[in-house]
Design a protein around this motif. Structure first.
Motif, PDB file in Angstrom:
ATOM      1  N   LEU A 157      97.695 126.262  38.711  1.00 21.51           N
ATOM      2  CA  LEU A 157      97.943 125.017  39.497  1.00 21.51           C
ATOM      3  C   LEU A 157      97.528 123.588  38.877  1.00 21.51           C
ATOM      4  CD1 LEU A 157      96.872 126.817  43.055  1.00 21.51           C
ATOM      5  CD2 LEU A 157      99.019 126.847  41.811  1.00 21.51           C
ATOM      6  N   VAL A 158      98.518 122.787  39.103  1.00 21.30           N
ATOM      7  CA  VAL A 158      97.986 121.512  38.219  1.00 21.30           C
ATOM      8  C   VAL A 158      98.373 120.169  39.514  1.00 21.30           C
ATOM      9  CG1 VAL A 158      98.429 119.899  36.239  1.00 21.30           C
ATOM     10  CG2 VAL A 158      98.687 122.444  36.104  1.00 21.30           C
ATOM     11  N   ASP A 159      97.383 119.352  39.472  1.00 22.38           N
ATOM     12  CA  ASP A 159      97.641 118.193  40.252  1.00 22.38           C
ATOM     13  C   ASP A 159      98.528 117.355  39.695  1.00 22.38           C
ATOM     14  OD1 ASP A 159      97.148 115.722  41.706  1.00 22.38           O
ATOM     15  OD2 ASP A 159      95.516 115.375  40.167  1.00 22.38           O
ATOM     16  N   PHE A 160      99.664 117.111  40.356  1.00 22.19           N
ATOM     17  CA  PHE A 160     100.681 116.222  40.129  1.00 22.19           C
ATOM     18  C   PHE A 160     100.727 114.918  41.062  1.00 22.19           C
ATOM     19  CE2 PHE A 160     104.249 118.542  37.612  1.00 22.19           C
ATOM     20  CZ  PHE A 160     103.469 118.935  36.672  1.00 22.19           C
ATOM     21  N   GLY A 161      99.531 114.542  41.572  1.00 23.41           N
ATOM     22  CA  GLY A 161      99.795 113.898  42.711  1.00 23.41           C
ATOM     23  C   GLY A 161      99.513 112.324  42.658  1.00 23.41           C
TER      24      GLY A 161
ATOM     25  N   GLY B 197     103.169 122.583  39.676  1.00 25.25           N
ATOM     26  CA  GLY B 197     102.714 121.194  39.910  1.00 25.25           C
ATOM     27  C   GLY B 197     102.560 120.826  41.287  1.00 25.25           C
ATOM     28  N   ILE B 198     101.546 120.578  41.822  1.00 25.85           N
ATOM     29  CA  ILE B 198     101.466 120.017  42.973  1.00 25.85           C
ATOM     30  C   ILE B 198     100.736 118.712  43.425  1.00 25.85           C
ATOM     31  CG2 ILE B 198     100.223 121.088  45.079  1.00 25.85           C
ATOM     32  CD1 ILE B 198     100.199 123.783  43.813  1.00 25.85           C
ATOM     33  N   GLY B 199     101.466 118.030  44.380  1.00 26.40           N
ATOM     34  CA  GLY B 199     101.022 116.697  44.611  1.00 26.40           C
ATOM     35  C   GLY B 199     100.790 116.225  45.831  1.00 26.40           C
ATOM     36  N   THR B 200     101.791 115.879  46.446  1.00 21.54           N
ATOM     37  CA  THR B 200     101.604 115.203  47.764  1.00 21.54           C
ATOM     38  C   THR B 200     100.884 115.859  48.729  1.00 21.54           C
ATOM     39  OG1 THR B 200     103.441 113.910  47.203  1.00 21.54           O
ATOM     40  CG2 THR B 200     102.880 113.764  49.461  1.00 21.54           C
ATOM     41  N   ARG B 201     101.262 117.061  49.004  1.00 25.12           N
ATOM     42  CA  ARG B 201     100.723 117.807  50.074  1.00 25.12           C
ATOM     43  C   ARG B 201      99.317 118.211  49.857  1.00 25.12           C
ATOM     44  NH1 ARG B 201     105.713 120.517  53.273  1.00 25.12           N
ATOM     45  NH2 ARG B 201     107.409 119.193  52.316  1.00 25.12           N
ATOM     46  N   MET B 202      98.901 118.357  48.720  1.00 25.71           N
ATOM     47  CA  MET B 202      97.564 118.735  48.424  1.00 25.71           C
ATOM     48  C   MET B 202      96.648 117.356  48.682  1.00 25.71           C
ATOM     49  SD  MET B 202      95.193 117.971  45.859  1.00 25.71           S
ATOM     50  CE  MET B 202      95.761 117.984  44.133  1.00 25.71           C
ATOM     51  N   ASN B 203      96.979 116.178  47.801  1.00 19.31           N
ATOM     52  CA  ASN B 203      95.983 115.178  47.812  1.00 19.31           C
ATOM     53  C   ASN B 203      96.076 114.175  49.127  1.00 19.31           C
ATOM     54  OD1 ASN B 203      97.960 113.190  47.324  1.00 19.31           O
ATOM     55  ND2 ASN B 203      97.474 113.055  45.238  1.00 19.31           N
ATOM     56  N   THR B 204      97.253 114.467  49.967  1.00 21.78           N
ATOM     57  CA  THR B 204      96.951 113.878  51.163  1.00 21.78           C
ATOM     58  C   THR B 204      96.483 114.814  52.388  1.00 21.78           C
ATOM     59  OG1 THR B 204      99.347 114.382  51.950  1.00 21.78           O
ATOM     60  CG2 THR B 204      98.998 112.267  50.810  1.00 21.78           C
ATOM     61  N   SER B 205      96.346 116.069  51.855  1.00 24.97           N
ATOM     62  CA  SER B 205      96.030 117.011  52.834  1.00 24.97           C
ATOM     63  C   SER B 205      96.988 116.747  53.903  1.00 24.97           C
ATOM     64  CB  SER B 205      94.665 116.926  53.265  1.00 24.97           C
ATOM     65  OG  SER B 205      94.321 118.081  53.966  1.00 24.97           O
ATOM     66  N   ALA B 206      98.225 117.020  53.591  1.00 20.32           N
ATOM     67  CA  ALA B 206      99.514 116.622  54.428  1.00 20.32           C
ATOM     68  C   ALA B 206      99.346 117.055  55.850  1.00 20.32           C
ATOM     69  CB  ALA B 206     100.566 116.803  53.859  1.00 20.32           C
ATOM     70  N   ASP B 207      98.883 118.628  56.129  1.00 17.52           N
ATOM     71  CA  ASP B 207      98.853 118.975  57.465  1.00 17.52           C
ATOM     72  C   ASP B 207      97.482 118.826  58.263  1.00 17.52           C
ATOM     73  OD1 ASP B 207      97.116 120.678  55.612  1.00 17.52           O
ATOM     74  OD2 ASP B 207      97.938 122.679  56.743  1.00 17.52           O
ATOM     75  N   ALA B 208      96.685 118.054  57.615  1.00 12.63           N
ATOM     76  CA  ALA B 208      95.416 117.749  58.308  1.00 12.63           C
ATOM     77  C   ALA B 208      94.753 116.637  57.407  1.00 12.63           C
ATOM     78  CB  ALA B 208      94.508 119.032  58.269  1.00 12.63           C
TER      79      ALA B 208
END
Lengths: 454, 454
Positions: free
Chosen positions: A153-157, A311-322
């Motif tokens: 898993l890689v931060d693309f955010g 590659g995982i960005g937005t939903r990880m680093n905005t913690s989109a669901d919380a």
């Protein structure tokens, strides 16, 4: 953009007006504040502590520069005597905390500051700002790690992180929680995190022909070419990749991987994998990206989609669901006397506290107990001293050591708490002594209410 | 924390590997990229453009310092010749954009970069990072302004903003959208935004008696004392405030306001207002705070709760119900030829574009049309030149001027789009010429697919 990360004026005005009031009335005895999360978001079964090292860095460097004092003066809110008193302000207190990577639950203090009142007060805004966001992201990223434990898993955010520092802190917090690295170059350099990169659609589009774009890139990055193949037609591009790989192999040049960024990622991955494998290109890995969250990750991992990394960005680093935690930094003791806030729905536990954790025979969390610091309770104490008299105890914790701890902590989760779906909330016990102390304080406050002091 | 706000290495690794590939193949013709939002979050009827001035600042200062080139070299990803080529990199291109405060909709470009390819590419990550978050927050804050148009709204959000820069940018963006100010001192100083402050529960708790805390504070901040009255018992504290106000009035000292932070804010406000008014203290204002969003604001405003102002933090600056926008920065032209991405669900409109807006007789938005830049369409063109050859056109826009524009723009919303509830989505028209251009490009791409170039 103005440089703000390390500026002591990055604080709420009220921290300084309160400081002046403390100064004017000569109040600066030892205070204890604790940081905790009141209740977990509905979609979180646990949280993961992060940000402590950043807080310690901040405390080590706390102080006003002359230019900052001049700016304070210009606001017109402060007296010359008070501003002068700030010249010598440093952080001289103690910090006790759960180490980064520790799993924790509602109402458990994860960090305790014990310092002269003014020092403990002025750090409030930035301390919360650093630890809230780091913990928010580590807790979200940990869910993604649980959802796809064997995948890279890689931060693309960076681009959709909330500003520059969020990009930096989320690269760090997600790596701590078990990500393999980040695409954010500066975070890689500053924190020693592995940096990954592929290419953008614009790169492909700038070329007349997609295959030219691919070839240029492989020649320019012969050890590190991950080709984005969805700009026009994913399956057609995979065929082009095969042709190119075969041609370049004669020159000893290899393609490391391909990336999918749209459409049905699982179906595309299967098709592309078959195309590559049919030509003996098993070593070309497949990466996928595009609005992924832990549920999509789990689905793709469980369906055995031949995807090697994400590659995982937005939903990880905005913690989109919380996107935030209901956290607080509250005074729990002043002048040796325990303190308690009683605001409706926001009452706090008084006194200096410790959290004791008992594991079962399999090493899984069985129960936590929030107790007073000087109590003995069964289990391991989670909070330990990390700074004394303004000086760190021991060397700074390494990020990789925290990452190892995070992995062990995730292994210690009971199975229901490790699920993505909401479990019955895990509630720490509260020791009898702490309950009694709160009761006594409430009785005292109630007495005072009936007999106003003036 | 490391200083990251203004560091050119705060970028995705791939921007630099793509740059090296462009360098190696000698590609650096003029490229046009456009920033737009693909579709609006379900809970947004419109968006408000923000962040342009920050982007222009960033572009004016773009360049590599020697230490940054040395860091690049140490990554091992780049050739010495390429790194040398970066020494002279500056932004020499043009920027066309909607001014800050403009209301816009899905697929409408709000910013266009026209520059040599490498310059236009390397700015991608940070440009999106700045403009996405500023626009996200302005759009959320604008809803709060619409919900409580006659109330003073103040940004209280530093502590739960996602890092330091988010706190700064959200103070700026919310002020732009119509907030009255911020509690974040540094944002007030840097952006010239009014700064507000009250006190924390810890301040009250540190005192033996609540009324002592209040009195100390009024004496220390005689012009600016807003007292937090919910630490123990809101109504009892209001009685203490009356006693204190009457006593201090003899010395010519006044209490400016009280703040409520928990419980039923409307009911508490009514009770406290009655208590204050019964003693002739009508000039003491009532502020409220605590997890407020636009719906709670509307409810409190519509119920005529006697609350004069609101402190609003987390839900505004995390844009909690929609913490990101589906935005992109896409190549639309290179070497004078329009470009189009066709990825499934993510296709883009080619070419340099303009947005034309028609208003109805009442000055409300009637229709928008996305057209090619050189088309004439009815209505006003929303995109205007702001930078040419790397130099700003005219002076930097003032934040107060943008704030005035934002207010006018909100006035131009059709009634259904100004509601908090989701309206039928407003869809811009697309000009016949633009549709035809996309069709021609698709046909060309399809031809190429059937006849691979090698």
């Amino acid at each position: 953009m103005s440089q703000s990360c390390d500026n002591i004026l990055l604080t709420d005005l009220y921290e300084l007006t309160m400081l002046q009031a403390y100064f004017d009335s000569g109040m600066n005895d030892v205070a204890t504040f604790e940081f905790f999360v009141r209740s977990l978001p509905a979609r979180r079964n646990f949280l993961m502590a992060a940000g402590l090292e950043l807080v310690l860095d901040y405390l080590c460097r706390l102080g006003f520069r002359d230019s900052q004092l001049a700016e304070l003066e210009r606001t017109g809110h402060f007296s010359p005597r008070f501003i002068q008193s700030l010249e010598s302000l440093r952080f001289t207190g103690s910090v006790d905390a759960m180490p980064e990577g520790t799993v924790f639950f509602s109402e458990e203090p994860i960090l305790r500051i014990t310092a002269p009142l003014r020092e403990a007060q002025i750090i409030e805004s930035r301390l919360i700002n650093l630890i809230h966001y780091s913990t928010l992201v580590a807790s979200k990223a940990a869910r993604m790690v649980l959802a796809a434990p064997d995948k890279r898993l890689v931060d693309f955010g960076l681009r959709r992180a909330h500003g520059s520092e969020a990009a930096m802190l989320s690269a760090r917090a997600s790596y701590l929680a078990g990500f393999s690295g980040t695409a954010t170059l500066l975070a890689g350099i500053r924190y020693g995190i592995p940096v990954f990169g592929t290419m953008a659609h614009s790169y492909v589009q700038a070329h007349e022909h997609e295959i030219e774009a691919f070839e240029h890139f492989v020649r320019s990055q012969p050890d590190n070419a991950v080709l984005l193949i969805d700009t026009y037609d994913t399956e057609a591009a995979a065929v082009q990749v095969v042709n190119l790989a075969q041609r370049l192999a004669r020159e000893g040049l290899y393609i490391k991987g391909v990336r999918l960024d749209s459409g049905n990622l699982g179906a595309h991955a299967r098709h592309v994998r078959r195309t590559l494998d049919a030509s003996g290109l098993r070593q070309i890995s497949i990466l996928a990206s595009g609005n992924l969250d832990e549920f999509r990750l789990r689905e793709l991992a469980h369906s055995d989609a031949p995807i090697d990394g994400f590659g995982i960005g937005t939903r990880m680093n905005t913690s989109a669901d919380a996107p935030y935690l209901d956290c607080a930094y509250k005074l729990t003791e002043y002048m040796g006397k325990p303190r308690r806030k009683r605001s409706e729905g926001k009452a706090t536990w008084p006194g200096r506290k410790q959290v004791f954790r008992r594991l079962d025979a399999d090493g899984r969390i069985e129960s936590d107990c929030i107790a007073l610091e000087d109590e003995r309770q069964p289990g391991a104490a989670l909070i330990a001293p990390v700074m004394h008299d303004g000086v760190r105890i021991g060397a700074a914790g390494s990020l990789d050591a925290s990452r190892d701890r995070a992995r062990r902590e995730l292994d210690s989760l009971p199975p229901d708490l490790a699920e993505l779906e909401p479990a019955t909330a895990f509630r720490p016990n509260v020791s009898a002594a702490l309950v009694e102390l709160a009761r006594q304080l409430d009785a005292g406050i109630a007495r005072e209410r009936r007999l106003p002091s003036r």
